[in-house]
Structure formats: structure tokens, C-alpha cells
Design an enzyme around this catalytic site. Structure first.
Site, PDB file in Angstrom:
ATOM      1  CG  ASN A  11      10.305  -7.192  -1.924  1.00 47.96           C
ATOM      2  OD1 ASN A  11      10.092  -6.514  -0.909  1.00 47.96           O
ATOM      3  ND2 ASN A  11       9.346  -7.816  -2.566  1.00 47.96           N
ATOM      4  CD1 TRP A  12      15.745  -6.920   2.272  1.00 45.49           C
ATOM      5  CD2 TRP A  12      15.753  -5.877   4.248  1.00 45.49           C
ATOM      6  NE1 TRP A  12      17.056  -6.715   2.618  1.00 45.49           N
ATOM      7  CE2 TRP A  12      17.093  -6.076   3.835  1.00 45.49           C
ATOM      8  CE3 TRP A  12      15.519  -5.231   5.455  1.00 45.49           C
ATOM      9  CZ2 TRP A  12      18.181  -5.655   4.591  1.00 45.49           C
ATOM     10  CZ3 TRP A  12      16.605  -4.804   6.214  1.00 45.49           C
ATOM     11  CH2 TRP A  12      17.915  -5.020   5.787  1.00 45.49           C
ATOM     12  CE  LYS A  13       9.028 -11.240  -1.427  1.00 46.83           C
ATOM     13  NZ  LYS A  13       8.531 -12.537  -1.937  1.00 46.83           N
ATOM     14  CG  HIS A  99       5.705  -8.302  -5.272  1.00 51.30           C
ATOM     15  ND1 HIS A  99       5.167  -9.474  -4.798  1.00 51.30           N
ATOM     16  CD2 HIS A  99       7.038  -8.515  -5.385  1.00 51.30           C
ATOM     17  CE1 HIS A  99       6.133 -10.358  -4.629  1.00 51.30           C
ATOM     18  NE2 HIS A  99       7.281  -9.807  -4.981  1.00 51.30           N
ATOM     19  CD  GLU A 101       4.990 -11.721  -1.850  1.00 55.80           C
ATOM     20  OE1 GLU A 101       5.736 -12.700  -1.943  1.00 55.80           O
ATOM     21  OE2 GLU A 101       5.316 -10.655  -1.261  1.00 55.80           O
ATOM     22  CD  GLU A 169       8.736 -10.332  -8.488  1.00 56.54           C
ATOM     23  OE1 GLU A 169       9.639 -10.491  -7.671  1.00 56.54           O
ATOM     24  OE2 GLU A 169       7.637  -9.866  -8.196  1.00 56.54           O
ATOM     25  N   GLY A 175       9.319 -17.747  -4.013  1.00 58.05           N
ATOM     26  CA  GLY A 175       9.369 -18.427  -2.725  1.00 58.05           C
ATOM     27  C   GLY A 175       9.246 -19.935  -2.786  1.00 58.05           C
ATOM     28  CB  SER A 214      13.124 -18.982  -6.478  1.00 58.01           C
ATOM     29  OG  SER A 214      11.944 -19.245  -5.752  1.00 58.01           O
ATOM     30  N   GLY A 235      14.203 -11.620  -3.416  1.00 53.93           N
ATOM     31  CA  GLY A 235      13.415 -11.695  -2.199  1.00 53.93           C
ATOM     32  C   GLY A 235      14.246 -12.134  -1.012  1.00 53.93           C
TER      33      GLY A 235
END
Length: 252
Positions: A11-13, A99, A101, A169, A175, A214, A235
Site C-alpha cells: 500500500n503506497w498510500k 483501511h 486511515e 491491521e 506506522g 509496521s 505500508g
């Protein structure tokens, strides 16, 4: 029980420009050269402006292209949003939904995530559906009930017989460099597997349960070989080919 095909998805976000496609090409070249088990599926989910170019760059390789979110509706006056059909038209074959986020930053609840999963199925995309608890929920002893509730609320009946994966997750691990213990991961993944079986029957055994939060080269082997871990949603470590490939190698 049918063992699920492992999936490692990056996931490159909100990272990556055209030059970043070289990292994706390097992953594809390494896989073509024999890195990683051939049975393992690999995907990279870039930001929407890169999806079409990444799909073209990776055409014919083992690396699939995915999106990071989609709108539930197929079209309409939704400025800035992307429909599942648009992702498919751009060359995506998978899409990340729910997700943390998105849930926290955009107020997405289980019902909306389920509607987006329905949209992904409508467009022929394979959904990666994310679930996970916050730190206070973990510390108060409610992690299992929270995640099980998200699974039941976010996965619609239309998934029966269709390819999908669930990504566990823990929100507090994303992160932060923190990860649950191996027994905690295994407990959660077993609980998710049990609920999937109750919801969708034996066919759900084919759905991999990914771990995200992470994941990096230094901890990938321990996580990926835990019981019921069928891959990873990666991530930051997926942004660099060398790091992502180390995680792929760790699966064996």
C-alpha cells in the site's frame, strides 16, 4: 480445508510519482528472476494517478496493480472520488477497502465499507478488506469483539464464492514500529477465520487473512509464519523494492 494462496500487497498510500514506477519494475524483475515462492501473489496499490501507468509498466509480470479505495456508486456528482469501475478500467485488479486511515480520517463505518465491497465486486475487482482495533480497545480487552464486529459488518453476503482477503491491521501498530506479539496475531487471525467460516462456509478457507501494521524486513519472517497468517499488507516498506522483496522472500 483448502489452503489460501498467500498474498503480499504493498500500500503506497499518498506516496509516489512517475519515477517511483522504477521501484515497481524492480520488484517485477526480481520475481521474474526467481525471487519468492511462485505460489505467492504480489500486488502494489499506488495512489490513483499512478494506477494506469503502473498497470502498463507491470503488464505481463507477476505483480498485480490495485487501488486504495473506491466510491460505492458507479458514477455521479462526487468530485474527487473514484468509482470501482474506473479503477478496473485503469488496469487495477484489486482494491483496498476499509483501511483504518479511511475509517478514522474519513468517518467510514462498517456499512459504508460493505457498500464499497459490493461496488468492487460489481466492477470485477478483488477486495482487500481491512479491520483492526485501536490501542484503547486492545488495552481494555475488547480487541477481539471489535474486530469480529468489523468483519461481520464490513463483509457483505455477496462475497460468498468470490475471491477476497481480509487484512488485520491493529490501528496502534500502523506506522509506529510496534507490532502485537505472535500469540496475539495468531489469536486474532484464528478468530477471523472462524467468523469467515460462519459467514461464508468452507469456501471462505480460500480467503487469505493478511497481517498489516509496521511489517518490515526485520519482522516479516516471524509474522508471516504465524498460524493463519496468509500474507501481508505492507505500508512504508513497500515503497522501496529492496525492502519489499525482503518481505516477499520471508514468506518462503
Amino acid at each position: 480445508m483448502t489452503a489460501p494462496t498467500p498474498l503480499i500487497a504493498g500500500n503506497w498510500k499518498m506516496h509516489g510519482l512517475a519515477a517511483s514506477l522504477d521501484e515497481a519494475r524492480a520488484v517485477a524483475a526480481a520475481l521474474a528472476g526467481g525471487v519468492g515462492a511462485k505460489a505467492t501473489r504480489v500486488a502494489i496499490c499506488p495512489a490513483a494517478p499512478l494506477i494506469s501507468r503502473m498497470a502498463q509498466a507491470l503488464a505481463g509480470s507477476r505483480v498485480e496493480t490495485g487501488g486504495q479505495d473506491c466510491r460505492a456508486e458507479a458514477s455521479g456528482a462526487f468530485t474527487g472520488d473514484v468509482a470501482a469501475e474506473m479503477l478496473a478500467d485503469a488496469g487495477a485488479t484489486l482494491v483496498i477497502l476499509g483501511h483504518s486511515e479511511r475509517r478514522a480520517g474519513h468517518g467510514e463505518d462498517d456499512a459504508l465499507v460493505a457498500a464499497k465491497v459490493g461496488a468492487a465486486l460489481r466492477a470485477g475487482l478483488e477486495p482487500i478488506i481491512c479491520v483492526g482495533e485501536a490501542l484503547d480497545q486492545r488495552e481494555s480487552g475488547h480487541a477481539l469483539s471489535v474486530v469480529i464486529g468489523q468483519v461481520r459488518g464490513s463483509l457483505p453476503a455477496g462475497l460468498a464464492g468470490r475471491p477476497f482477503s481480509v487484512a488485520y491491521e491493529p490501528v496502534w501498530a500502523i506506522g509506529t514500529g510496534l507490532t502485537p506479539t505472535t500469540p496475539e496475531i495468531e489469536e486474532m487471525h484464528r478468530a477471523i477465520r472462524r467468523v469467515l467460516g460462519e459467514m461464508f462456509g468452507p469456501a471462505a478457507d480460500r480467503a487469505p487473512i493478511l497481517y498489516g501494521g509496521s511489517v518490515k524486513p526485520s519482522n516479516a519472517a516471524e509474522i508471516l509464519h504465524a498460524a493463519e497468517v496468509g500474507g501481508a499488507l505492507v505500508g512504508g516498506a513497500s515503497l522501496k523494492a529492496d525492502d519489499f522483496l525482503e518481505i516477499i522472500r520471508a514468506l518462503g
